[in-house]
Scaffold this motif. Structure first.
Motif, mmCIF file in Angstrom:
data_model
loop_
_atom_site.group_PDB
_atom_site.id
_atom_site.type_symbol
_atom_site.label_atom_id
_atom_site.label_comp_id
_atom_site.label_asym_id
_atom_site.label_seq_id
_atom_site.Cartn_x
_atom_site.Cartn_y
_atom_site.Cartn_z
ATOM 1 N N GLN A 149 0.828 -1.200 0.000
ATOM 2 C CA GLN A 149 0.000 0.000 0.000
ATOM 3 C C GLN A 149 0.866 1.256 0.000
ATOM 4 O OE1 GLN A 149 -3.435 -0.199 -0.311
ATOM 5 N NE2 GLN A 149 -2.773 -2.322 -0.687
ATOM 6 N N GLU A 150 0.287 2.345 -0.556
ATOM 7 C CA GLU A 150 1.006 3.613 -0.627
ATOM 8 C C GLU A 150 1.196 4.200 0.773
ATOM 9 O OE1 GLU A 150 2.200 4.869 -3.350
ATOM 10 O OE2 GLU A 150 1.001 4.106 -5.028
ATOM 11 N N ARG A 151 2.346 4.837 0.986
ATOM 12 C CA ARG A 151 2.573 5.577 2.210
ATOM 13 C C ARG A 151 1.854 6.929 2.127
ATOM 14 N NH1 ARG A 151 3.903 1.862 5.875
ATOM 15 N NH2 ARG A 151 5.974 0.927 5.559
ATOM 16 N N THR A 152 1.842 7.633 3.238
ATOM 17 C CA THR A 152 1.195 8.947 3.279
ATOM 18 C C THR A 152 1.787 9.860 2.214
ATOM 19 O OG1 THR A 152 0.860 8.696 5.655
ATOM 20 C CG2 THR A 152 0.699 10.926 4.742
ATOM 21 N N ALA A 153 0.911 10.554 1.497
ATOM 22 C CA ALA A 153 1.262 11.526 0.455
ATOM 23 C C ALA A 153 1.823 10.880 -0.808
ATOM 24 C CB ALA A 153 2.264 12.567 0.971
ATOM 25 N N SER A 154 1.793 9.579 -0.884
ATOM 26 C CA SER A 154 2.280 8.889 -2.084
ATOM 27 C C SER A 154 1.084 8.431 -2.905
ATOM 28 C CB SER A 154 3.117 7.684 -1.677
ATOM 29 O OG SER A 154 3.504 6.930 -2.800
ATOM 30 N N PRO A 155 1.182 8.470 -4.253
ATOM 31 C CA PRO A 155 2.341 8.865 -5.053
ATOM 32 C C PRO A 155 2.357 10.361 -5.335
ATOM 33 C CG PRO A 155 0.637 8.067 -6.500
ATOM 34 C CD PRO A 155 0.089 7.925 -5.102
ATOM 35 N N VAL A 156 3.460 10.794 -5.974
ATOM 36 C CA VAL A 156 3.591 12.186 -6.374
ATOM 37 C C VAL A 156 3.960 12.247 -7.842
ATOM 38 C CG1 VAL A 156 4.733 14.363 -5.886
ATOM 39 C CG2 VAL A 156 4.373 12.728 -4.055
ATOM 40 N N THR A 157 3.298 13.123 -8.556
ATOM 41 C CA THR A 157 3.604 13.300 -9.975
ATOM 42 C C THR A 157 4.913 14.053 -10.134
ATOM 43 O OG1 THR A 157 1.252 13.342 -10.508
ATOM 44 C CG2 THR A 157 2.770 14.212 -12.164
ATOM 45 N N ILE A 158 5.755 13.520 -11.031
ATOM 46 C CA ILE A 158 7.098 14.076 -11.199
ATOM 47 C C ILE A 158 7.089 15.156 -12.271
ATOM 48 C CG2 ILE A 158 9.463 13.541 -11.935
ATOM 49 C CD1 ILE A 158 9.042 10.753 -10.740
ATOM 50 N N GLY A 159 7.727 16.268 -11.957
ATOM 51 C CA GLY A 159 7.919 17.348 -12.911
ATOM 52 C C GLY A 159 8.998 18.269 -12.385
ATOM 53 N N GLY A 160 9.400 19.229 -13.161
ATOM 54 C CA GLY A 160 10.417 20.150 -12.683
ATOM 55 C C GLY A 160 10.910 21.060 -13.788
ATOM 56 N N THR A 161 11.510 22.174 -13.395
ATOM 57 C CA THR A 161 12.088 23.104 -14.345
ATOM 58 C C THR A 161 13.426 23.592 -13.820
ATOM 59 O OG1 THR A 161 11.006 24.998 -13.296
ATOM 60 C CG2 THR A 161 9.816 23.929 -15.111
ATOM 61 N N VAL A 162 14.288 24.016 -14.748
ATOM 62 C CA VAL A 162 15.552 24.673 -14.404
ATOM 63 C C VAL A 162 15.736 25.841 -15.355
ATOM 64 C CG1 VAL A 162 16.661 22.578 -13.524
ATOM 65 C CG2 VAL A 162 16.892 23.180 -15.943
ATOM 66 N N SER A 163 16.567 26.753 -14.968
ATOM 67 C CA SER A 163 16.902 27.833 -15.893
ATOM 68 C C SER A 163 17.808 27.278 -16.980
ATOM 69 C CB SER A 163 17.614 28.966 -15.144
ATOM 70 O OG SER A 163 18.832 28.507 -14.594
ATOM 71 N N GLY A 164 17.564 27.671 -18.218
ATOM 72 C CA GLY A 164 18.370 27.161 -19.311
ATOM 73 C C GLY A 164 17.983 27.769 -20.627
ATOM 74 N N LYS A 165 18.912 27.651 -21.601
ATOM 75 C CA LYS A 165 18.722 28.247 -22.919
ATOM 76 C C LYS A 165 18.518 27.201 -24.006
ATOM 77 C CE LYS A 165 21.651 32.161 -21.599
ATOM 78 N NZ LYS A 165 22.896 32.923 -21.894
ATOM 79 N N ALA A 166 18.316 25.936 -23.633
ATOM 80 C CA ALA A 166 18.087 24.890 -24.624
ATOM 81 C C ALA A 166 16.862 25.226 -25.455
ATOM 82 C CB ALA A 166 17.904 23.545 -23.929
ATOM 83 N N LEU A 167 16.871 24.740 -26.709
ATOM 84 C CA LEU A 167 15.838 25.127 -27.661
ATOM 85 C C LEU A 167 14.454 24.620 -27.288
ATOM 86 C CD1 LEU A 167 17.774 24.665 -31.027
ATOM 87 C CD2 LEU A 167 17.361 26.777 -29.719
ATOM 88 N N ASP A 168 14.368 23.594 -26.427
ATOM 89 C CA ASP A 168 13.047 23.113 -26.034
ATOM 90 C C ASP A 168 12.448 23.942 -24.904
ATOM 91 O OD1 ASP A 168 15.149 22.022 -24.471
ATOM 92 O OD2 ASP A 168 13.796 20.541 -23.607
ATOM 93 N N GLY A 169 13.179 24.935 -24.425
ATOM 94 C CA GLY A 169 12.662 25.817 -23.388
ATOM 95 C C GLY A 169 12.054 27.068 -23.990
#
Length: 1023
Positions: A182-202
């Protein structure tokens, strides 16, 4: 150095992780490669040694079925309380987003618990074809790919599951209880994130994590209360980046997001599936792949060292090889594998697709320096990619490092004074057939001699760059690198199946667990101690009122030391059998006395002698008793037609294809009065012979005892006459008849036609060509309408007539010589036994109806849902066998297909289960041998899809389970389809033994009513 960029993200949970715990001679395997330094070694293995890992004693014991490919290394925890019982548990995650907890010590295919993160049709694993082409590095779906990590103190397992949900792509971090799933408290969590960057997909200033293209291949890690997860890209698809995200193990909050190449593409972290390395301070080391490097924000082809805390990740140091630009251009990722922290040192060892091992100082990685002068040691390894990566053992000879690169042999290197030996300390003999080389594991009892074993998972004979290929598990003496065992030495018993590349063998507590690409976890171990029973001689003549003694030998195998009770069946009423002693402990010789009553009629009977120890029963070789007053011998009968030769074979001269002594010396061209024949022991057999030929002759070969003497003289024909030989008075049974023929044909080629006939015998003719200029020297060559010097027939009769007729020749003088004959008693191989479970059908199968994958008649009709008294079985010839069957099911049912003779009738009715019950079928009394067992399963499932698990087990049988899916709206029509963790209507097992138990257990279904039908079985002798 710079701190990593914190950002939006998800997931966490935990406490203190004990990555390796040794208790009571066992280890917990909580993380990829056993421990945080990634040594790949279990140093608490007390059960497996170089003495018992060999083809005679070590084998595949059984396989555990799962519903998808297993790309992550299985994990193991000892002493887990589940359902009120303490068990050792094996944890397995699949690419179909399923997680299983199996009893690690049991062959049961039923998991202790199972979790499914999908909900078809809206939530499914990600089809790989949504991202890249099919059958490349990944075959099928993408679900749970990276090896999970377990926090033992919190009884929690962390993993990343990927799903496709109503067209959207999602990755989640799950924190699960290892006791319940069974899942623990607050699980699961959807994964995502951002960083500063100049890559063309940003957007010019920010780059965002894409859950579709990023592959979570590297194993998860846990250090300083932070769960670490890393990503690369499938097949270097762009736009993509290498990502590292840290999660607070207690709160599931993200603590840091790091992109390897925020200003460009690639730089993926995949490490051949290895988890990042962790040192004693909790610092973590990731290895990146091809991508931009500038040493400030972008770190392609580098080793990155981070400090880890719940406050975030801080980049402390890095190493980048001087040729990083060329590595990227050549697709030679440094991160093709992970690094190992060598115990007791400050040294990191690893390499990648360049085929170079780097030895680095973890306390001063040295950044990028021209010529790599900051590197402690740099060692090319035969130009083959390093993919599995190194493992370490402190052997009796000192510290050794092992590596098996592509297109190379397994090698060990001595570590001394902080450097690896330039020349291998030892090396194996088997060349890796290519990608990915060997994925290695070490097992040993600390540093004790003769306990170290290197286990390697690798392709059998083909490169596995893409798709599926056959795999093999190999075992090497870790001190010498001599191969001591592999899974193809006894392939029928031990074969691994399709390779699951990058997954190392998991050794723990005397077992080796290894997934294949065929939806199974193969489980290997030492065969249980066992015994064997033999009886000598194989037959005796006993007159009515007399008795005879046989020697019964019980031999111990692999330290067997239990009690074995002897018994025999098959004797007619009034015949007494006694054993002295009646049982032995471990091994010994027992006298078996057979006493025949004075009123016993003449004839023969077969005894079935068995040894029983607990539930284990072993059958001895067949034993025949011939009851007669003449004392007729039961051995082979051999006849030498002396012809024109004056030499006489002595009683102890052996000759013939089946070399025997006691040849009967026969002279003259004709004899009409029966000549009594003795068997090979000189005992009168009760059989007689007469013959009629036109003349006698001899070959020019030099007379010598044995084969040459037997082949020298012969009965001969004219061009138009026929020689005949009649044998009568044999004990009715099966015999191999060898007819020897070699004439004085000089420069001519002649063909003779040899025909056997008689009561109960199918008249058969075989042509033998006596080639020009060839006389018998020392080699027997069987003729089958071809050149040779003997022909062979099989008969089941009490006598026969043999004729020799001249055929074609290169001269007008045709001939058909007869040099000798042998009559060799044989035990007929068992025939196919077929059982039709009539179930809810209205009638059974007729005797002449044929059905099955192996088409056979004489199906045994098994009526009713259960039978506890043994039902005797007949074989396909209609002959009674010693085999019998019992069964137990909840009910009998029938499919809605039309009844018609043959396959449709056999598949119509079946034994059935409820959703929670299982059907068992037990077959006993088979003639000891190897059999293919076909189990037919097709139910009245209507619009529902149901999966059943069929398991075969028994004495001496590796318990094996196969899943069969009965697809919705599909009933048997006319085609048999084999299921192997897939849709079909039959499964197939191969066993060796005298019986088995089949269990049919309901599995997953698209409805609440689960089922596991059994329509019929076939037991087919393996040829």
């Amino acid at each position: 150095m710079r701190p990593s960029t914190n950002a939006r993200l998800i997931v966490g949970l935990g406490a203190l992780l004990l990555l390796r715990i040794v208790l009571h001679g066992q280890v917990n395997v909580l993380t990829n490669r056993y421990d945080s330094p990634r040594t790949g070694a279990n140093l608490a293995e007390t059960k497996l040694t170089t003495a018992n890992v060999n083809v005679a004693r070590f084998a595949k014991l059984y396989s555990l079925p799962v519903d998808g490919a297993v790309y992550g290394q299985p994990l193991y925890v000892k002493g887990v309380t589940i359902g009120g019982s303490v068990r050792n548990v094996l944890y397995v995650a699949t690419m179909n987003d399923k997680v299983y907890a199996f009893d690690a010590d049991s062959p049961s295919p039923t998991p202790l618990w199972q979790r499914d993160f999908t909900s078809p049709p809206t939530v499914t694993p990600v089809p790989i074809t949504d991202i890249v082409a099919a059958d490349r590095n990944i075959v099928g779906n993408v679900g749970i790919q990276g090896t999970p990590v377990i926090d033992l103190a919190a009884s929690t397992m962390y993993l990343v599951a990927r799903t496709k949900e109503s067209g959207q792509y999602v990755q989640r971090l799950h924190a699960m209880s290892i006791t319940t799933g069974q899942e623990r408290t607050a699980s699961p969590v959807t994964i995502g994130g951002t960083v500063s960057g100049k890559a063309l997909d940003g957007n010019g200033s920010v780059v965002t994590f894409d859950p579709k293209v990023h592959v979570q291949r590297a194993g998860l890690a846990l250090t300083n209360g932070v769960v670490l997860v890393a990503w690369a890209a499938h097949e270097d698809v762009t736009p993509s980046h290498g990502w590292i995200i840290g999660f607070d193990a207690a709160s599931l909050a993200p603590v840091s997001v790091f992109a390897v190449t925020p200003d460009a593409y690639l730089g993926g972290i995949w490490q051949g599936g290895r988890a990042p390395t962790i040192d004693a301070a909790g610092n973590v080391y990731f290895v990146t792949g091809n991508g931009k490097w500038d040493g400030v924000r972008n770190f392609g082809n580098s080793v990155l060292k981070f400090a880890v805390s719940r406050s975030g990740l801080t980049l402390l140091d890095y190493f980048t090889p001087t040729n990083e630009v060329q590595l990227s251009a050549d697709d030679d990722d440094l991160g093709g594998s992970g690094f190992t922290l060598l115990p007791g040192t400050n040294l990191l060892l690893g390499g990648g697709k360049e085929g170079v091992l780097y030895l680095l100082n973890k306390d001063n990685l040295g950044h990028k320096v021209s010529g790599d002068t900051q590197v402690v040691q740099k060692m090319p390894v035969n130009a083959g990619h390093v993919m599995g990566g190194p493992v370490y053992w402190n052997s009796p000879a000192g510290a050794l490092v092992y590596n098996w690169s592509e297109n190379d042999v397994l090698k060990s290197y001595r570590l001394s004074n902080g450097l690896l030996s330039a020349v291998p300390y030892a090396q194996g003999q088997v060349l890796s057939p290519g990608h990915p080389g060997g994925s290695l594991t070490i097992s040993a009892n600390a540093s004790l001699a003769h306990t170290g074993i290197v286990w390697a998972s690798m392709p059998t004979s083909q490169d596995n760059l893409h798709g599926r290929v056959a795999g093999i598990l190999r075992a090497y003496d870790a001190e010498t690198l001599a191969e001591i065992w592999n899974s193809d030495q006894n392939a029928a018993r031990d074969r691994l199946g399709s390779l699951m590349k990058f997954v190392p063998p998991v050794d723990v507590n005397g077992r080796v667990y290894l997934p294949n690409q065929d939806n199974q976890i193969a489980v290997y171990g030492v065969l249980p101690s066992d015994f064997a029973v033999t009886v000598a001689p194989g037959g005796r003549v006993i007159p009515p009122g007399g008795s005879a003694t046989f020697s019964v030998t019980v031999s111990s195998q692999d330290g067997f030391a239990d009690r074995v009770d002897l018994s025999a069946t098959g004797q007619p009423s009034g015949t007494a059998i006694s054993f002295n002693p009646a049982s032995v402990i471990g091994s010994g010789v027992v006298a078996m006395t057979v006493t025949v009553p004075a009123t016993a009629p003449t004839g023969s009977f077969w005894l079935d002698v068995r040894g029983t120890s607990g539930v284990t029963i072993h059958q001895a070789n067949p034993v025949v008793v011939n009851v007669n007053t003449t004392g007729a011998g039961l051995g082979a009968i051999s006849v030498d037609f002396a012809g024109a030769s004056s030499a006489v074979m002595a009683a102890d001269e052996s000759a013939g294809v089946s070399a025997t002594a006691g040849w009967n010396h026969v002279t003259g061209a004709v004899r009409t009065s029966p000549l009594s024949l003795a068997d090979e022991t000189g005992t009168p057999s009760g059989a007689t012979i007469t013959w009629n030929a036109s003349g006698i002759w001899q070959t020019p070969v030099t007379d010598q005892p044995g084969n040459r003497r037997m082949m020298k003289g012969y009965l001969d024909t004219t061009s138009s006459s026929v020689s005949s030989v009649t044998v009568a008075g044999l004990t009715p049974r099966s015999y191999d008849i060898y007819v020897y023929a070699d004439g004085d044909n000089s420069a001519y080629t002649r063909t003779g036609e040899y025909t056997i006939s008689g009561t109960g015998i199918t008249t058969t003719t075989v042509r033998l060509t006596d080639a020009a200029g060839v006389n018998f020297s020392s080699t027997f060559v069987q003729a089958a309408d071809s050149p040779g010097n003997y022909v062979k027939f099989r008969v089941n009769a009490g006598g026969f007539r043999l004729t020799a007729t001249p055929g074609t020749a290169s001269t007008a003088t045709r001939r058909a010589p007869l040099s000798g004959i042998q009559i060799i008693p044989v035990t007929d191989p068992p025939a196919t036994i077929s059982v039709n479970f009539v179930g809810g059908s209205t009638g059974g199968m007729g005797a002449t109806e044929t059905a099955g994958v192996v088409s056979a008649s004489r199906w045994n009709n098994a009526v009713g849902a259960a039978r506890s008294t043994a039902l005797p079985l007949v074989d396909e010839t209609g002959a009674a066998t010693k085999a019998s069957i019992t069964w137990s099911a909840t009910s009998a049912w029938a499919t809605p297909i039309s009844d018609a003779p043959g396959n449709l009738r056999m598949m119509k009715g079946y034994l059935d289960t409820t959703s929670t019950s299982a059907t068992t079928v037990t077959v006993a009394g088979l003639t000891s041998g190897t059999y293919n067992v076909y189990v037919y399963g097709d139910g009245d499932n209507r619009s529902y899809t149901r999966t059943a698990v069929y398991t075969i087990s028994g004495a001496g049988i590796a318990t094996t389970a196969v899943k069969l899916t009965d697809a919705a709206n599909v009933n048997f029509a006319s085609t048999f389809t084999q299921a192997s963790g897939s849709a079909g209507n039959y499964v197939k097992f191969t066993i060796t033994g005298t019986g088995f138990t089949l269990t049919a257990t309901p599995g997953a279904a698209s409805t609440a009513t689960q089922r596991a039908p059994v329509n019929g079985i076939q037991i087919v002798p393996a040829m």
